[in-house]
Write a protein that holds these residues in place. Sequence first.
Motif, PDB file in Angstrom:
ATOM      1  N   GLN A  22      56.992 -16.105 -46.211  1.00 35.52           N
ATOM      2  CA  GLN A  22      56.198 -17.029 -47.103  1.00 35.52           C
ATOM      3  C   GLN A  22      54.789 -17.026 -46.688  1.00 35.52           C
ATOM      4  OE1 GLN A  22      57.043 -21.059 -46.119  1.00 35.52           O
ATOM      5  NE2 GLN A  22      56.875 -21.973 -48.512  1.00 35.52           N
ATOM      6  N   PHE A 104      58.956 -11.156 -55.898  1.00 33.94           N
ATOM      7  CA  PHE A 104      59.847 -12.023 -56.698  1.00 33.94           C
ATOM      8  C   PHE A 104      59.136 -12.155 -58.028  1.00 33.94           C
ATOM      9  CE2 PHE A 104      61.370 -13.170 -52.540  1.00 33.94           C
ATOM     10  CZ  PHE A 104      62.803 -12.995 -52.927  1.00 33.94           C
ATOM     11  N   LEU A 107      61.081 -13.095 -63.551  1.00 30.81           N
ATOM     12  CA  LEU A 107      61.643 -14.455 -63.847  1.00 30.81           C
ATOM     13  C   LEU A 107      62.557 -14.267 -65.158  1.00 30.81           C
ATOM     14  CD1 LEU A 107      61.119 -17.611 -63.912  1.00 30.81           C
ATOM     15  CD2 LEU A 107      59.104 -17.205 -65.905  1.00 30.81           C
TER      16      LEU A 107
ATOM     17  N   VAL B  20      67.484 -17.126 -51.852  1.00 33.96           N
ATOM     18  CA  VAL B  20      66.440 -18.307 -51.256  1.00 33.96           C
ATOM     19  C   VAL B  20      66.175 -19.447 -52.176  1.00 33.96           C
ATOM     20  CG1 VAL B  20      64.105 -18.468 -50.333  1.00 33.96           C
ATOM     21  CG2 VAL B  20      65.378 -16.485 -50.027  1.00 33.96           C
ATOM     22  N   GLN B  22      64.042 -22.638 -52.683  1.00 31.99           N
ATOM     23  CA  GLN B  22      62.440 -23.282 -52.547  1.00 31.99           C
ATOM     24  C   GLN B  22      62.242 -24.510 -53.310  1.00 31.99           C
ATOM     25  OE1 GLN B  22      59.219 -21.036 -53.953  1.00 31.99           O
ATOM     26  NE2 GLN B  22      57.795 -21.452 -52.227  1.00 31.99           N
ATOM     27  N   GLY B  27      57.145 -26.414 -52.143  1.00 26.92           N
ATOM     28  CA  GLY B  27      56.804 -25.030 -51.830  1.00 26.92           C
ATOM     29  C   GLY B  27      57.700 -24.882 -50.561  1.00 26.92           C
ATOM     30  N   GLU B  28      58.090 -25.829 -49.966  1.00 29.33           N
ATOM     31  CA  GLU B  28      58.936 -25.281 -48.694  1.00 29.33           C
ATOM     32  C   GLU B  28      60.312 -24.611 -49.091  1.00 29.33           C
ATOM     33  OE1 GLU B  28      59.238 -28.595 -45.170  1.00 29.33           O
ATOM     34  OE2 GLU B  28      60.246 -29.236 -46.558  1.00 29.33           O
ATOM     35  N   VAL B  29      60.478 -23.731 -48.141  1.00 29.02           N
ATOM     36  CA  VAL B  29      61.720 -22.675 -48.213  1.00 29.02           C
ATOM     37  C   VAL B  29      62.846 -23.672 -47.547  1.00 29.02           C
ATOM     38  CG1 VAL B  29      63.033 -20.901 -47.558  1.00 29.02           C
ATOM     39  CG2 VAL B  29      60.426 -20.629 -47.967  1.00 29.02           C
ATOM     40  N   LEU B  32      68.829 -20.360 -47.474  1.00 27.71           N
ATOM     41  CA  LEU B  32      69.234 -18.968 -47.858  1.00 27.71           C
ATOM     42  C   LEU B  32      70.710 -19.125 -47.795  1.00 27.71           C
ATOM     43  CD1 LEU B  32      68.144 -15.426 -47.372  1.00 27.71           C
ATOM     44  CD2 LEU B  32      70.376 -16.065 -46.800  1.00 27.71           C
ATOM     45  N   GLU B  74      63.759 -22.747 -61.873  1.00 31.33           N
ATOM     46  CA  GLU B  74      63.288 -21.269 -62.134  1.00 31.33           C
ATOM     47  C   GLU B  74      64.035 -20.408 -61.354  1.00 31.33           C
ATOM     48  OE1 GLU B  74      58.836 -20.276 -62.404  1.00 31.33           O
ATOM     49  OE2 GLU B  74      59.308 -19.589 -60.446  1.00 31.33           O
ATOM     50  N   ILE B  75      64.594 -19.063 -61.958  1.00 27.47           N
ATOM     51  CA  ILE B  75      65.417 -18.344 -61.252  1.00 27.47           C
ATOM     52  C   ILE B  75      64.438 -17.055 -61.058  1.00 27.47           C
ATOM     53  CG2 ILE B  75      67.472 -16.917 -61.286  1.00 27.47           C
ATOM     54  CD1 ILE B  75      68.688 -19.197 -62.657  1.00 27.47           C
ATOM     55  N   VAL B  84      67.654 -12.920 -54.820  1.00 27.23           N
ATOM     56  CA  VAL B  84      67.272 -14.216 -55.926  1.00 27.23           C
ATOM     57  C   VAL B  84      66.373 -15.176 -55.121  1.00 27.23           C
ATOM     58  CG1 VAL B  84      68.211 -16.027 -57.325  1.00 27.23           C
ATOM     59  CG2 VAL B  84      69.008 -13.602 -57.260  1.00 27.23           C
ATOM     60  N   LEU B  85      65.450 -15.674 -55.878  1.00 26.34           N
ATOM     61  CA  LEU B  85      64.750 -16.610 -55.620  1.00 26.34           C
ATOM     62  C   LEU B  85      64.983 -17.858 -56.615  1.00 26.34           C
ATOM     63  CD1 LEU B  85      62.190 -18.186 -53.782  1.00 26.34           C
ATOM     64  CD2 LEU B  85      60.695 -17.202 -55.270  1.00 26.34           C
ATOM     65  N   ARG B 102      65.381 -29.332 -44.867  1.00 28.12           N
ATOM     66  CA  ARG B 102      65.610 -27.923 -44.806  1.00 28.12           C
ATOM     67  C   ARG B 102      66.567 -27.371 -44.044  1.00 28.12           C
ATOM     68  NH1 ARG B 102      59.675 -25.788 -42.593  1.00 28.12           N
ATOM     69  NH2 ARG B 102      59.452 -27.424 -41.138  1.00 28.12           N
TER      70      ARG B 102
END
Lengths: 133, 133
Positions: A22, A104, A107, B20, B22, B27-29, B32, B74-75, B84-85, B102
């Motif tokens: 990140q 990433f 989208l 993942v 987020q 914006g924190e992860v 997973l 959002e993917i 994938v995020l 988290r």
Amino acid sequence: MSKDWLDDVAWNADGLVPAVAQDADSGEVLMLAWMSRESLARTAETREATYWSRSRKAIWKKGETSGHLQKVVEIRLDCDADTVLLRVESVAGIACHTGRRRCFFNLLEGAGGSARWVATDPVLAEPGTFRDG
Amino acid sequence: MSKDWLDDVAWNADGLVPAVAQDADSGEVLMLAWMSRESLARTAETREATYWSRSRKAIWKKGETSGHLQKVVEIRLDCDADTVLLRVESVAGIACHTGRRRCFFNLLEGAGGSARWVATDPVLAEPGTFRDG
């Protein structure tokens, strides 16, 4: 927790864990790669992200050939100890081998049968002008 | 890219990809987890994060029992289509089964032989007052 912090990691059957990188400044999730015990040890020691290339079956220091190093600000481990999170400074702002700032860039747009992946991020450096690794 | 966007994903030998999550605001992860084809399809359809529990070998809608749903903003898919995020809104601000916001609450402190993982985040809800999945 164990005497050796590396023993606390729940390595998978291949001796690896996924590592999420990140951006420490923007918070953007840049990439996911895999780490072996040795690559995590080196990452902690050198403070430069070092992964394990599953295709090449080799230690892979990020940016070794491209110059797009990741300087490690923070190393975290999740609740069940099987995923690593790195907060990094991404040198030149490029983490992806395609020359984009993050991997990433696809989208999902639309829904149902007409959904599709759309590339959203600009290419900042032409692939071929560097090689990563 | 293929006609069916799910065919564009490079599923591993077990038919899974890491995903993942987020936090869309901070914006924190957060975590997973793993996704099967069906869990990714359901995530896109319902806009609520749905994973695959490798231990239970079952579809696992995040927050189904705890109420700590993840609403999907959002993917994204990475450059080699194997991760994938998700950008999500984390209901109640808790993503971890330990009651923390988290899963990445273990920070590596120190260096060399004296390095160790230190828990940094407060427990916001006592585990046992909810169950997750």
